[in-house]
Write a protein that holds these residues in place. Structure first.
Motif, mmCIF file in Angstrom:
data_model
loop_
_atom_site.group_PDB
_atom_site.id
_atom_site.type_symbol
_atom_site.label_atom_id
_atom_site.label_comp_id
_atom_site.label_asym_id
_atom_site.label_seq_id
_atom_site.Cartn_x
_atom_site.Cartn_y
_atom_site.Cartn_z
ATOM 1 N N THR A 3 -6.984 3.884 9.198
ATOM 2 C CA THR A 3 -6.792 4.126 7.723
ATOM 3 C C THR A 3 -5.764 2.884 7.225
ATOM 4 O O THR A 3 -5.373 2.736 6.215
ATOM 5 N N LYS A 4 -5.071 2.228 8.386
ATOM 6 C CA LYS A 4 -3.889 1.076 7.880
ATOM 7 C C LYS A 4 -4.697 -0.176 7.693
ATOM 8 O O LYS A 4 -5.647 -0.573 8.631
ATOM 9 N N PRO A 5 -4.604 -0.647 6.546
ATOM 10 C CA PRO A 5 -5.433 -1.914 6.102
ATOM 11 C C PRO A 5 -4.769 -3.187 6.793
ATOM 12 O O PRO A 5 -3.857 -2.914 7.623
ATOM 13 N N MET A 52 0.622 6.477 1.785
ATOM 14 C CA MET A 52 -0.053 5.124 0.964
ATOM 15 C C MET A 52 -0.659 5.694 -0.179
ATOM 16 O O MET A 52 -1.258 6.873 -0.372
ATOM 17 N N HIS A 82 3.142 4.430 -1.052
ATOM 18 C CA HIS A 82 3.325 5.284 -2.232
ATOM 19 C C HIS A 82 4.669 5.495 -2.786
ATOM 20 O O HIS A 82 5.709 5.328 -1.620
ATOM 21 N N ALA A 113 0.760 -1.298 -0.239
ATOM 22 C CA ALA A 113 -0.037 0.037 -0.063
ATOM 23 C C ALA A 113 0.675 1.243 -0.045
ATOM 24 O O ALA A 113 0.172 2.398 -0.294
ATOM 25 N N GLN A 133 -8.101 -2.338 2.022
ATOM 26 C CA GLN A 133 -9.300 -2.085 3.101
ATOM 27 C C GLN A 133 -10.413 -2.834 2.686
ATOM 28 O O GLN A 133 -10.944 -3.586 3.469
ATOM 29 N N GLN A 188 -1.885 -5.190 3.961
ATOM 30 C CA GLN A 188 -1.211 -3.953 3.408
ATOM 31 C C GLN A 188 0.336 -4.066 3.016
ATOM 32 O O GLN A 188 0.755 -3.120 2.325
ATOM 33 N N ARG A 202 -4.466 1.567 -3.785
ATOM 34 C CA ARG A 202 -3.963 0.345 -3.278
ATOM 35 C C ARG A 202 -4.405 0.254 -1.774
ATOM 36 O O ARG A 202 -4.779 -0.747 -1.404
ATOM 37 N N GLN A 203 -4.498 1.521 -1.065
ATOM 38 C CA GLN A 203 -4.837 1.403 0.307
ATOM 39 C C GLN A 203 -6.410 1.021 0.212
ATOM 40 O O GLN A 203 -6.765 0.277 1.113
ATOM 41 N N ARG A 204 -7.135 1.791 -0.755
ATOM 42 C CA ARG A 204 -8.523 1.612 -0.863
ATOM 43 C C ARG A 204 -8.723 0.149 -0.989
ATOM 44 O O ARG A 204 -9.884 -0.673 -0.373
ATOM 45 N N GLN A 208 -7.954 8.007 1.492
ATOM 46 C CA GLN A 208 -7.680 6.687 2.229
ATOM 47 C C GLN A 208 -9.441 6.200 2.560
ATOM 48 O O GLN A 208 -9.972 7.010 2.886
#
Ligand SMILES: [Zn+2]
Length: 216
Positions: free
Chosen positions: A125-127, A79, A25, A23, A88, A94, A83-85, A195
């Protein structure tokens, strides 16, 4: 502290082969298309060249960032929005991008110990993570000063994190960064998400080392 094997699916970077989360960037991933501007017809913000893919199912506008993982240098604290979305929403790890760990106690998330043991209702917010990557992250991630594994039986999609814009008297946009917005909120039209936020419900604190030992 013993060395932790980096799972094969995890990208690495540099001569020290630092593991880079799925996740994360990368510096080569820049913005694309037109920038966010005020809509001329109704209240809110948009892209002049907006397409349906720029908004999610709740009508929230999302930040546009090119997808080119591995391009440039990893920007560890940041992030990548898409990819973060995805991690999650689809409960992917992640770090390696494969399925996150799921047991009878629920999905595994890594958090910083906050002095209590009360994680119920936390907005994250962290998967989620898999067990191997959870242990890897506790060794490598400088932001995890007091890592704790929390399993949630019901991680609920709550809303978004990003920038809220307000219009100024001379029709400019004033950004307010790092804001949380629950889905369905009246100012949705003025928000640019970066996010996806999940609320952890039915939580249990777990022993990561014991879980890793049980895997091997
Ligand atoms: Zn993983």
């Amino acid at each position: 502290m013993p060395d932790v094997l980096v799972p094969e699916a995890v990208m690495t970077w540099g001569p020290r082969r630092l593991p880079v989360p799925y996740a994360a960037h990368w510096s080569g991933e820049g913005p694309y298309g037109r920038r966010v501007t005020m809509r001329p017809d109704v209240a809110g913000v948009w892209y002049l060249d907006e397409t349906p893919a720029d908004r999610d199912a709740f009508g929230v506008l999302w930040a546009r960032v090119q997808a080119a993982p591995g391009d440039g240098r990893p920007d560890f604290p940041a992030m990548h929005p898409a990819r973060q979305r995805r991690a999650q929403a689809e409960r992917l790890c992640q770090v390696c991008g494969e399925s996150a760990s799921h047991t009878q106690d629920g999905w595994l998330f890594l958090m910083n110990h906050d002095g209590s043991d009360l994680y119920e209702g936390a907005k994250v917010t962290k998967p989620p993570v898999c067990v191997r990557c959870a242990v890897l992250a506790t060794r490598y991630c400088p932001h995890l000063t007091h890592p704790v594994g929390v399993r949630s039986r019901r991680p609920k999609i709550w809303g978004v994190f990003g920038t809220l814009f307000t219009p100024t008297p001379n029709a400019q946009l004033k950004p307010h960064v790092d804001e949380y917005l629950p889905y369905g909120h009246p100012v949705t039209e003025w928000f640019l998400a970066s996010q996806l936020v999940v609320e952890l419900k039915r939580c249990t604190v777990v022993d990561l080392d014991a879980e890793l030992a049980a895997l091997t």
